[in-house]
Motif scaffolding. Structure first.
Motif, PDB file in Angstrom:
ATOM      1  N   PRO A  55      25.169 -59.716   1.396  1.00 40.43           N
ATOM      2  CA  PRO A  55      24.202 -59.052   2.280  1.00 40.43           C
ATOM      3  C   PRO A  55      23.465 -57.936   1.547  1.00 40.43           C
ATOM      4  CG  PRO A  55      26.423 -58.301   2.758  1.00 40.43           C
ATOM      5  CD  PRO A  55      26.563 -59.406   1.754  1.00 40.43           C
ATOM      6  N   THR A  56      22.253 -57.654   1.989  1.00 43.83           N
ATOM      7  CA  THR A  56      21.473 -56.560   1.420  1.00 43.83           C
ATOM      8  C   THR A  56      22.050 -55.221   1.870  1.00 43.83           C
ATOM      9  OG1 THR A  56      19.477 -57.927   1.450  1.00 43.83           O
ATOM     10  CG2 THR A  56      19.171 -55.560   1.219  1.00 43.83           C
ATOM     11  N   SER A  57      22.278 -54.320   0.914  1.00 40.04           N
ATOM     12  CA  SER A  57      22.817 -52.994   1.210  1.00 40.04           C
ATOM     13  C   SER A  57      21.711 -51.957   1.141  1.00 40.04           C
ATOM     14  CB  SER A  57      23.924 -52.628   0.217  1.00 40.04           C
ATOM     15  OG  SER A  57      24.996 -53.545   0.272  1.00 40.04           O
ATOM     16  N   ARG A  58      21.880 -50.884   1.892  1.00 40.15           N
ATOM     17  CA  ARG A  58      21.019 -49.713   1.760  1.00 40.15           C
ATOM     18  C   ARG A  58      21.660 -48.787   0.732  1.00 40.15           C
ATOM     19  NH1 ARG A  58      16.254 -50.797   3.443  1.00 40.15           N
ATOM     20  NH2 ARG A  58      15.789 -48.709   4.265  1.00 40.15           N
ATOM     21  N   ILE A  59      20.850 -48.188  -0.106  1.00 38.07           N
ATOM     22  CA  ILE A  59      21.390 -47.396  -1.207  1.00 38.07           C
ATOM     23  C   ILE A  59      22.275 -46.259  -0.704  1.00 38.07           C
ATOM     24  CG2 ILE A  59      20.755 -45.841  -3.102  1.00 38.07           C
ATOM     25  CD1 ILE A  59      18.303 -47.620  -3.581  1.00 38.07           C
ATOM     26  N   ARG A  60      21.866 -45.590   0.364  1.00 37.03           N
ATOM     27  CA  ARG A  60      22.627 -44.446   0.857  1.00 37.03           C
ATOM     28  C   ARG A  60      24.030 -44.839   1.302  1.00 37.03           C
ATOM     29  NH1 ARG A  60      19.875 -41.247   5.606  1.00 37.03           N
ATOM     30  NH2 ARG A  60      18.487 -40.646   3.894  1.00 37.03           N
ATOM     31  N   SER A  61      24.175 -46.029   1.854  1.00 37.16           N
ATOM     32  CA  SER A  61      25.464 -46.427   2.423  1.00 37.16           C
ATOM     33  C   SER A  61      26.149 -47.545   1.648  1.00 37.16           C
ATOM     34  CB  SER A  61      25.263 -46.875   3.875  1.00 37.16           C
ATOM     35  OG  SER A  61      24.322 -47.942   3.948  1.00 37.16           O
ATOM     36  N   ALA A  62      25.627 -47.898   0.468  1.00 38.59           N
ATOM     37  CA  ALA A  62      26.202 -49.007  -0.304  1.00 38.59           C
ATOM     38  C   ALA A  62      27.608 -48.662  -0.766  1.00 38.59           C
ATOM     39  CB  ALA A  62      25.322 -49.328  -1.502  1.00 38.59           C
ATOM     40  N   SER A  63      28.507 -49.629  -0.669  1.00 37.90           N
ATOM     41  CA  SER A  63      29.874 -49.444  -1.147  1.00 37.90           C
ATOM     42  C   SER A  63      29.922 -49.665  -2.656  1.00 37.90           C
ATOM     43  CB  SER A  63      30.818 -50.413  -0.445  1.00 37.90           C
ATOM     44  OG  SER A  63      30.413 -51.757  -0.709  1.00 37.90           O
ATOM     45  N   LEU A 122      16.136 -47.243 -18.873  1.00 37.71           N
ATOM     46  CA  LEU A 122      16.564 -47.131 -17.487  1.00 37.71           C
ATOM     47  C   LEU A 122      15.374 -46.867 -16.580  1.00 37.71           C
ATOM     48  CD1 LEU A 122      19.648 -44.755 -18.005  1.00 37.71           C
ATOM     49  CD2 LEU A 122      19.589 -47.250 -18.138  1.00 37.71           C
ATOM     50  N   PHE A 123      15.460 -47.341 -15.341  1.00 36.46           N
ATOM     51  CA  PHE A 123      14.437 -47.031 -14.334  1.00 36.46           C
ATOM     52  C   PHE A 123      15.108 -46.949 -12.971  1.00 36.46           C
ATOM     53  CE2 PHE A 123      14.400 -51.618 -15.123  1.00 36.46           C
ATOM     54  CZ  PHE A 123      14.501 -52.163 -13.853  1.00 36.46           C
ATOM     55  N   LEU A 124      14.330 -46.709 -11.922  1.00 38.40           N
ATOM     56  CA  LEU A 124      14.869 -46.485 -10.589  1.00 38.40           C
ATOM     57  C   LEU A 124      14.438 -47.571  -9.612  1.00 38.40           C
ATOM     58  CD1 LEU A 124      14.032 -42.670 -10.191  1.00 38.40           C
ATOM     59  CD2 LEU A 124      16.271 -43.645 -10.731  1.00 38.40           C
ATOM     60  N   ILE A 125      15.254 -47.785  -8.598  1.00 37.65           N
ATOM     61  CA  ILE A 125      14.849 -48.540  -7.423  1.00 37.65           C
ATOM     62  C   ILE A 125      15.069 -47.635  -6.212  1.00 37.65           C
ATOM     63  CG2 ILE A 125      17.125 -49.658  -7.224  1.00 37.65           C
ATOM     64  CD1 ILE A 125      15.689 -52.044  -5.915  1.00 37.65           C
ATOM     65  N   GLU A 126      14.078 -47.561  -5.324  1.00 34.89           N
ATOM     66  CA  GLU A 126      14.137 -46.763  -4.108  1.00 34.89           C
ATOM     67  C   GLU A 126      13.965 -47.677  -2.899  1.00 34.89           C
ATOM     68  OE1 GLU A 126      12.096 -42.693  -5.973  1.00 34.89           O
ATOM     69  OE2 GLU A 126      11.032 -43.915  -4.492  1.00 34.89           O
ATOM     70  N   ASP A 127      14.685 -47.371  -1.820  1.00 33.47           N
ATOM     71  CA  ASP A 127      14.548 -48.199  -0.614  1.00 33.47           C
ATOM     72  C   ASP A 127      14.329 -47.383   0.658  1.00 33.47           C
ATOM     73  OD1 ASP A 127      17.004 -47.069  -0.097  1.00 33.47           O
ATOM     74  OD2 ASP A 127      18.085 -48.961   0.144  1.00 33.47           O
ATOM     75  N   GLY A 128      13.963 -46.114   0.516  1.00 32.59           N
ATOM     76  CA  GLY A 128      13.737 -45.281   1.690  1.00 32.59           C
ATOM     77  C   GLY A 128      14.944 -44.493   2.131  1.00 32.59           C
ATOM     78  N   THR A 129      16.152 -44.900   1.700  1.00 22.85           N
ATOM     79  CA  THR A 129      17.370 -44.163   2.039  1.00 22.85           C
ATOM     80  C   THR A 129      17.930 -43.427   0.830  1.00 22.85           C
ATOM     81  OG1 THR A 129      18.952 -45.937   1.524  1.00 22.85           O
ATOM     82  CG2 THR A 129      17.905 -45.988   3.695  1.00 22.85           C
ATOM     83  N   GLY A 130      17.466 -43.758  -0.343  1.00 22.04           N
ATOM     84  CA  GLY A 130      17.969 -43.144  -1.557  1.00 22.04           C
ATOM     85  C   GLY A 130      17.422 -43.865  -2.775  1.00 22.04           C
ATOM     86  N   GLU A 131      17.898 -43.476  -3.939  1.00 19.77           N
ATOM     87  CA  GLU A 131      17.463 -44.102  -5.179  1.00 19.77           C
ATOM     88  C   GLU A 131      18.665 -44.456  -6.034  1.00 19.77           C
ATOM     89  OE1 GLU A 131      14.937 -41.102  -6.902  1.00 19.77           O
ATOM     90  OE2 GLU A 131      16.617 -40.204  -8.000  1.00 19.77           O
ATOM     91  N   CYS A 132      18.477 -45.454  -6.895  1.00 20.10           N
ATOM     92  CA  CYS A 132      19.547 -45.954  -7.751  1.00 20.10           C
ATOM     93  C   CYS A 132      18.974 -46.207  -9.142  1.00 20.10           C
ATOM     94  CB  CYS A 132      20.129 -47.238  -7.164  1.00 20.10           C
ATOM     95  SG  CYS A 132      21.416 -48.017  -8.172  1.00 20.10           S
ATOM     96  N   ILE A 133      19.674 -45.745 -10.157  1.00 24.73           N
ATOM     97  CA  ILE A 133      19.287 -46.016 -11.541  1.00 24.73           C
ATOM     98  C   ILE A 133      19.632 -47.461 -11.869  1.00 24.73           C
ATOM     99  CG2 ILE A 133      19.708 -45.423 -13.952  1.00 24.73           C
ATOM    100  CD1 ILE A 133      20.446 -42.608 -12.979  1.00 24.73           C
ATOM    101  N   VAL A 134      18.705 -48.156 -12.500  1.00 27.81           N
ATOM    102  CA  VAL A 134      18.920 -49.546 -12.907  1.00 27.81           C
ATOM    103  C   VAL A 134      18.990 -49.619 -14.424  1.00 27.81           C
ATOM    104  CG1 VAL A 134      18.020 -51.903 -12.848  1.00 27.81           C
ATOM    105  CG2 VAL A 134      17.699 -50.395 -10.869  1.00 27.81           C
TER     106      VAL A 134
END
Length: 308
Positions: A55-63, A122-134
């Motif tokens: 399932p698709t996770s939101r960055i802020r709440s991803a496990s 490295l770069f970032l992905i943002e989804d409106g709830t937070g950001e994650c380094i890729v």
């Protein structure tokens, strides 16, 4: 016409009459085709099912662990990543330059790769709830941009005639500010600490003390690292500093997506989830076709030649 080509291969006498070496080359080729198709079929099917099942996770709440994220690609703070061929800013690039060459006594012409490179910045992905380094190292990348063109010199960038050009260029890019699909190992680690430029200088000093690693940046193999090659080394050092810093004791929690242990697919894609699934299912069908064509053909050849 087609029957005239195929029918001889269905005749056992054809295979019995082939020289031993030629027969085994044909048999080995069919076997490799079949098992290559099996690998492609299984890999593509597993990846399609993985994308559908995770399932698709939101960055802020991803496990912590294996996650699927959908968002927008952004630059990390600091110098931008720029594709060397086109000079276009991007998040990731891969390019290849081939030169037309002649080979063999017949003078036949073909292409030889003379330069290739893949970015690992490295770069970032943002989804409106937070950001994650890729971290793109080790990922299968399906780019937003994929272009091939031809030219008569290494500096040609505007295209040329495919049949006469001396060089062939290919460039692929993940574009910034575009939708991005990623699936991989999600972890919350420490953020970079210390002075960035001082850390980069330390890494470059380490690099200068290692002639073997310095040689890797001598792209034109003239025995020295020129200004352009040193800039590549500096960019590598910056990426190395960022990676090292992420492993230090955390001063601020940062989310990082990477290949992890490599046991599961790590994919960065400019295509949507549905497009990816369709792509892998099409590859699986191609693999199944290779399997059903290669293995039965190899068995038929063996039976035709050796059966009483």
């Amino acid at each position: 016409m087609i029957e005239a080509v195929i029918l001889p291969f269905l005749d056992p006498e054809y295979w019995r009459g082939l020289p031993v070496s030629t027969f085994w080359i044909w048999c080995l080729g069919a076997t490799v085709l079949g098992f290559g198709g099996l690998y492609l079929f299984l890999r593509s099917l597993i990846r399609a099912r993985t994308i559908e099942d995770v399932p698709t996770s939101r960055i802020r709440s991803a496990s912590q662990g294996y996650n699927e994220l959908i968002g927008t690609g952004r630059n990390m703070p600091g110098p931008q990543i720029v594709s060397p061929l086109s000079g276009q800013p991007c998040l990731w690039y891969r390019y290849q330059i081939d030169e037309r060459t002649s080979y063999g006594n017949s003078g036949e012409r073909g292409w030889k790769t003379i330069e290739r490179s893949t970015s690992d910045g490295l770069f970032l992905i943002e989804d409106g709830t937070g950001e994650c380094i890729v971290d793109p190292e080790g990922a299968q990348v399906i780019p937003h941009f994929d272009r091939r063109w031809y030219g008569d010199s290494m500096s040609a960038r505007n295209g040329g005639w495919a049949f006469t050009a001396r060089y062939r260029f290919r460039e692929q890019r993940i574009e910034k500010d575009y939708p991005l699909y990623v699936i991989g190992d999600f972890r919350t680690l420490g953020s970079p600490s210390g002075d960035m430029q001082d850390n980069i200088a330390d890494v470059l000093r380490e690099l200068k003390k290692d002639p073997q690693r310095m040689h890797a940046f001598d792209r034109n193999r003239d025995g020295s690292v020129d200004q352009n090659e040193w800039e590549l080394a500096r960019r590598w050092a910056e990426r190395e500093v960022r990676r090292r810093a992420l492993k230090e004791s955390p001063t601020e929690a940062r989310n990082v997506l990477s290949r992890g242990d490599g046991q599961r697919a790590y994919i960065l894609s400019g295509k949507s989830e549905s497009e990816l699934v369709a792509r892998y299912r099409a590859q699986g069908l191609a693999g199944l076709t290779m399997l059903l064509g290669g293995i039965p053909t190899a068995v038929w050849m063996l039976l035709a030649r050796f059966a009483a």
